[in-house]
Structures are given as structure tokens and as C-alpha cells.
Scaffold this motif. Structure first.
Motif, PDB file in Angstrom:
ATOM      1  N   TYR A 148       1.120  -1.069  -0.189  1.00  0.00           N
ATOM      2  CA  TYR A 148       0.249   0.173   0.003  1.00  0.00           C
ATOM      3  C   TYR A 148       0.534   1.286   0.103  1.00  0.00           C
ATOM      4  O   TYR A 148       2.024   1.469   0.632  1.00  0.00           O
ATOM      5  CB  TYR A 148      -0.764   0.028   0.981  1.00  0.00           C
ATOM      6  CG  TYR A 148      -1.651   1.080   1.048  1.00  0.00           C
ATOM      7  CD1 TYR A 148      -2.947   1.481   0.253  1.00  0.00           C
ATOM      8  CD2 TYR A 148      -0.851   2.083   2.454  1.00  0.00           C
ATOM      9  CE1 TYR A 148      -3.272   2.320   0.449  1.00  0.00           C
ATOM     10  CE2 TYR A 148      -2.380   3.204   1.948  1.00  0.00           C
ATOM     11  CZ  TYR A 148      -3.161   3.421   1.332  1.00  0.00           C
ATOM     12  OH  TYR A 148      -4.423   4.529   1.601  1.00  0.00           O
ATOM     13  N   CYS A 149       0.463   2.529  -0.768  1.00  0.00           N
ATOM     14  CA  CYS A 149       1.462   2.826  -0.862  1.00  0.00           C
ATOM     15  C   CYS A 149       0.280   4.680   0.072  1.00  0.00           C
ATOM     16  O   CYS A 149      -0.575   4.823  -1.073  1.00  0.00           O
ATOM     17  CB  CYS A 149       1.265   4.040  -2.614  1.00  0.00           C
ATOM     18  SG  CYS A 149       2.181   5.865  -2.535  1.00  0.00           S
ATOM     19  N   LYS A 150       1.364   5.386   0.917  1.00  0.00           N
ATOM     20  CA  LYS A 150       0.660   5.885   1.648  1.00  0.00           C
ATOM     21  C   LYS A 150       1.038   6.905   1.105  1.00  0.00           C
ATOM     22  O   LYS A 150      -0.170   7.823   1.676  1.00  0.00           O
ATOM     23  CB  LYS A 150       1.582   6.078   3.131  1.00  0.00           C
ATOM     24  CG  LYS A 150       1.621   5.092   4.205  1.00  0.00           C
ATOM     25  CD  LYS A 150       2.512   5.197   5.132  1.00  0.00           C
ATOM     26  CE  LYS A 150       2.004   4.125   5.813  1.00  0.00           C
ATOM     27  NZ  LYS A 150       3.772   4.297   7.170  1.00  0.00           N
ATOM     28  N   ASP A 151       1.266   7.881   0.366  1.00  0.00           N
ATOM     29  CA  ASP A 151       1.034   8.483  -0.440  1.00  0.00           C
ATOM     30  C   ASP A 151       0.286   9.468  -1.612  1.00  0.00           C
ATOM     31  O   ASP A 151      -0.858   9.935  -1.650  1.00  0.00           O
ATOM     32  CB  ASP A 151       3.108   9.048  -1.300  1.00  0.00           C
ATOM     33  CG  ASP A 151       3.678   9.450  -0.038  1.00  0.00           C
ATOM     34  OD1 ASP A 151       3.184  10.005   0.714  1.00  0.00           O
ATOM     35  OD2 ASP A 151       5.200   9.751  -0.657  1.00  0.00           O
ATOM     36  N   CYS A 152      -0.160   7.456  -2.687  1.00  0.00           N
ATOM     37  CA  CYS A 152      -0.831   8.217  -3.502  1.00  0.00           C
ATOM     38  C   CYS A 152      -2.353   6.935  -3.147  1.00  0.00           C
ATOM     39  O   CYS A 152      -3.164   7.022  -4.004  1.00  0.00           O
ATOM     40  CB  CYS A 152      -0.240   7.861  -5.385  1.00  0.00           C
ATOM     41  SG  CYS A 152      -0.006   6.036  -4.951  1.00  0.00           S
ATOM     42  N   GLY A 153      -2.270   6.038  -2.055  1.00  0.00           N
ATOM     43  CA  GLY A 153      -3.017   5.508  -1.637  1.00  0.00           C
ATOM     44  C   GLY A 153      -3.291   4.554  -2.788  1.00  0.00           C
ATOM     45  O   GLY A 153      -5.100   3.634  -2.407  1.00  0.00           O
ATOM     46  N   MET A 154      -2.770   4.214  -3.070  1.00  0.00           N
ATOM     47  CA  MET A 154      -2.689   2.901  -4.215  1.00  0.00           C
ATOM     48  C   MET A 154      -2.497   2.003  -3.548  1.00  0.00           C
ATOM     49  O   MET A 154      -1.570   1.699  -3.450  1.00  0.00           O
ATOM     50  CB  MET A 154      -2.171   3.540  -5.760  1.00  0.00           C
ATOM     51  CG  MET A 154      -2.615   4.552  -6.261  1.00  0.00           C
ATOM     52  SD  MET A 154      -3.802   3.673  -6.675  1.00  0.00           S
ATOM     53  CE  MET A 154      -4.530   2.695  -8.354  1.00  0.00           C
ATOM     54  N   VAL A 155      -3.184   0.672  -3.542  1.00  0.00           N
ATOM     55  CA  VAL A 155      -2.420  -0.999  -3.351  1.00  0.00           C
ATOM     56  C   VAL A 155      -2.187  -1.404  -4.513  1.00  0.00           C
ATOM     57  O   VAL A 155      -2.723  -0.761  -5.527  1.00  0.00           O
ATOM     58  CB  VAL A 155      -4.031  -1.595  -3.676  1.00  0.00           C
ATOM     59  CG1 VAL A 155      -3.650  -3.349  -2.362  1.00  0.00           C
ATOM     60  CG2 VAL A 155      -4.624  -1.487  -2.292  1.00  0.00           C
ATOM     61  N   PHE A 156      -0.876  -2.265  -4.325  1.00  0.00           N
ATOM     62  CA  PHE A 156      -0.322  -2.848  -5.907  1.00  0.00           C
ATOM     63  C   PHE A 156       0.646  -4.354  -5.197  1.00  0.00           C
ATOM     64  O   PHE A 156       0.770  -3.706  -3.861  1.00  0.00           O
ATOM     65  CB  PHE A 156       0.607  -1.508  -6.119  1.00  0.00           C
ATOM     66  CG  PHE A 156       2.038  -1.619  -5.460  1.00  0.00           C
ATOM     67  CD1 PHE A 156       3.314  -1.890  -5.442  1.00  0.00           C
ATOM     68  CD2 PHE A 156       2.070  -0.235  -4.355  1.00  0.00           C
ATOM     69  CE1 PHE A 156       4.415  -1.606  -4.553  1.00  0.00           C
ATOM     70  CE2 PHE A 156       2.986   0.354  -3.713  1.00  0.00           C
ATOM     71  CZ  PHE A 156       3.753  -0.420  -3.706  1.00  0.00           C
ATOM     72  N   GLU A 157       0.645  -4.894  -6.298  1.00  0.00           N
ATOM     73  CA  GLU A 157       1.387  -5.892  -5.835  1.00  0.00           C
ATOM     74  C   GLU A 157       3.168  -6.092  -6.701  1.00  0.00           C
ATOM     75  O   GLU A 157       3.431  -4.589  -7.317  1.00  0.00           O
ATOM     76  CB  GLU A 157       0.678  -7.006  -7.380  1.00  0.00           C
ATOM     77  CG  GLU A 157      -0.391  -7.391  -6.466  1.00  0.00           C
ATOM     78  CD  GLU A 157      -0.877  -8.368  -7.587  1.00  0.00           C
ATOM     79  OE1 GLU A 157      -0.911  -9.243  -6.501  1.00  0.00           O
ATOM     80  OE2 GLU A 157      -1.497  -8.766  -8.736  1.00  0.00           O
ATOM     81  N   GLN A 158       3.368  -6.483  -5.724  1.00  0.00           N
ATOM     82  CA  GLN A 158       5.093  -6.406  -5.468  1.00  0.00           C
ATOM     83  C   GLN A 158       5.404  -8.063  -6.604  1.00  0.00           C
ATOM     84  O   GLN A 158       5.561  -8.986  -6.119  1.00  0.00           O
ATOM     85  CB  GLN A 158       5.832  -6.153  -5.246  1.00  0.00           C
ATOM     86  CG  GLN A 158       7.569  -5.989  -4.838  1.00  0.00           C
ATOM     87  CD  GLN A 158       8.409  -6.248  -3.616  1.00  0.00           C
ATOM     88  OE1 GLN A 158       7.886  -6.208  -2.552  1.00  0.00           O
ATOM     89  NE2 GLN A 158       9.513  -5.503  -4.067  1.00  0.00           N
ATOM     90  N   PHE A 159       6.563  -7.508  -7.486  1.00  0.00           N
ATOM     91  CA  PHE A 159       7.003  -9.192  -8.365  1.00  0.00           C
ATOM     92  C   PHE A 159       7.878  -9.580  -6.938  1.00  0.00           C
ATOM     93  O   PHE A 159       8.640  -8.915  -6.362  1.00  0.00           O
ATOM     94  CB  PHE A 159       7.683  -9.230  -9.520  1.00  0.00           C
ATOM     95  CG  PHE A 159       8.098 -10.163  -9.996  1.00  0.00           C
ATOM     96  CD1 PHE A 159       7.759 -10.794 -10.810  1.00  0.00           C
ATOM     97  CD2 PHE A 159       8.908 -10.940  -9.879  1.00  0.00           C
ATOM     98  CE1 PHE A 159       7.677 -12.109 -12.014  1.00  0.00           C
ATOM     99  CE2 PHE A 159       8.956 -12.568 -10.434  1.00  0.00           C
ATOM    100  CZ  PHE A 159       8.202 -12.734 -11.272  1.00  0.00           C
ATOM    101  N   LYS A 160       8.483 -10.621  -6.034  1.00  0.00           N
ATOM    102  CA  LYS A 160       8.792 -11.351  -5.076  1.00  0.00           C
ATOM    103  C   LYS A 160      10.051 -11.114  -5.594  1.00  0.00           C
ATOM    104  O   LYS A 160      10.677 -11.558  -6.771  1.00  0.00           O
ATOM    105  CB  LYS A 160       8.459 -12.811  -4.074  1.00  0.00           C
ATOM    106  CG  LYS A 160       7.186 -11.846  -3.964  1.00  0.00           C
ATOM    107  CD  LYS A 160       6.713 -13.350  -2.766  1.00  0.00           C
ATOM    108  CE  LYS A 160       4.979 -12.681  -2.364  1.00  0.00           C
ATOM    109  NZ  LYS A 160       4.940 -14.721  -2.146  1.00  0.00           N
ATOM    110  N   PRO A 161      10.516 -10.505  -4.518  1.00  0.00           N
ATOM    111  CA  PRO A 161      12.103 -11.019  -5.071  1.00  0.00           C
ATOM    112  C   PRO A 161      12.569 -12.286  -4.212  1.00  0.00           C
ATOM    113  O   PRO A 161      12.259 -12.515  -3.200  1.00  0.00           O
ATOM    114  CB  PRO A 161      13.310  -9.858  -3.171  1.00  0.00           C
ATOM    115  CG  PRO A 161      12.282  -9.612  -2.513  1.00  0.00           C
ATOM    116  CD  PRO A 161      11.092  -9.351  -3.733  1.00  0.00           C
TER     117      PRO A 161
END
Length: 163
Positions: A148-161
Motif C-alpha cells: 500500500y502506498c501512503k502517498d497516492c493511496g494505491m494498493v499495488f503488487e510487487q514481484f517478490k524478490p
């Protein structure tokens, strides 16, 4: 047709084999191909899955077979390379840019040792802010996490390391 031309055609064909879960990435972008060789006029391709339990691996193997056969008109064998394991550092720079444009954060480059902290403050692919937090280590697929981005409010996925 020379062997060099055929190898070039195989790699051009592999550019057309897209990941079914992230359709903007092909198997070369993902670093899944470990070897292309010829034996008795058959194209032999070795590949590695991006995640050990990837449910799409058989589908990807079949897509490689179909596309390379269609483009080269040669028999194609696709096998899993058990001598190499996939890790997220295999992603090309092109793949990372495609992921960001698709709205998925890229895994951080690691030096072979993964710690939980590597998934914290993942840059948001929407606004590039690092003011983010990990909501869940489990995303829509096994190879993704949710942030979750606290600045733009978007939930997003990350390709896991992965190591």
C-alpha cells in the motif's frame, strides 16, 4: 538456413511467448530460458520456472513448443533445467520497466541473501514514492506480494524478490 539463422529465429520466437500471469513479459524478459541447442534437427530448449510451485509451467512449456515450431518449422523439445534455479535478479532491465508500466513493483536486487526488510518501503509503481508498506506477503499469485502506498493511496503488487 544456417544454424546461426535458426538460433536467431528461435530467440525471436521466444520473444512472442508471454507469461500468462503477467502478459507484458515474455520468457526471455523473465530470464526463464537457460539454453537453446540443436540435436538431430530438433530444437532443444531448457527453461526454469520463476517460482517452484508455478501452476503455469506446463502451459508455458506448451506455448514455447507451439510458437518455436510455428516459426522454425522444426520439432521442439522443452525441458526443465534442473541445474539452475530462477531468482529475481534474472529479470532484465526491460522486464523491470515493463512491470512498472503494468503497475507491478519490481523486486529489489539482492546479493544472494534475502531478509524480510527487502520487501519494506517498496517504491510505488504509480507515483514512485517509497512511503509504502507491505500489506500481505501473499498476492494474487505465489510470486507476488501486496503493498500500500501512503502517498497516492494505491494498493499495488510487487514481484517478490527470490533467491
Amino acid at each position: 538456413m544456417t544454424a546461426d539463422n535458426t538460433i536467431t529465429n528461435v530467440y525471436k520466437a521466444l520473444e512472442q511467448v508471454m507469461d500468462p500471469e503477467i502478459p507484458v513479459l515474455n520468457v526471455l524478459d523473465l530470464g526463464m530460458i537457460t539454453d537453446v541447442a540443436f540435436h538431430d534437427n530438433t530444437v532443444q530448449i531448457k527453461m526454469i520456472p520463476t517460482f517452484a510451485a508455478c501452476p503455469a509451467i506446463s502451459f508455458i512449456q506448451e506455448q514455447i513448443r507451439k510458437v518455436v515450431n510455428r516459426e522454425t518449422r522444426l520439432p521442439v523439445e522443452v525441458s526443465i533445467d534442473k541445474t539452475v534455479h530462477w531468482h529475481s535478479n534474472r529479470l532484465s532491465e526491460v522486464a523491470k520497466e515493463k512491470l512498472r508500466n503494468f503497475g507491478i513493483a519490481t523486486p529489489q536486487v539482492h546479493q544472494g541473501e534475502l531478509r524480510a526488510e527487502i520487501m519494506l518501503n517498496t517504491p510505488c509503481p504509480h507515483c514512485n514514492s517509497s512511503n509504502t508498506y507491505l500489506r500481505s506477503p501473499f498476492g494474487s499469485t505465489l510470486c507476488r506480494a501486496i503493498h500500500y502506498c501512503k502517498d497516492c493511496g494505491m494498493v499495488f503488487e510487487q514481484f517478490k524478490p527470490l533467491e
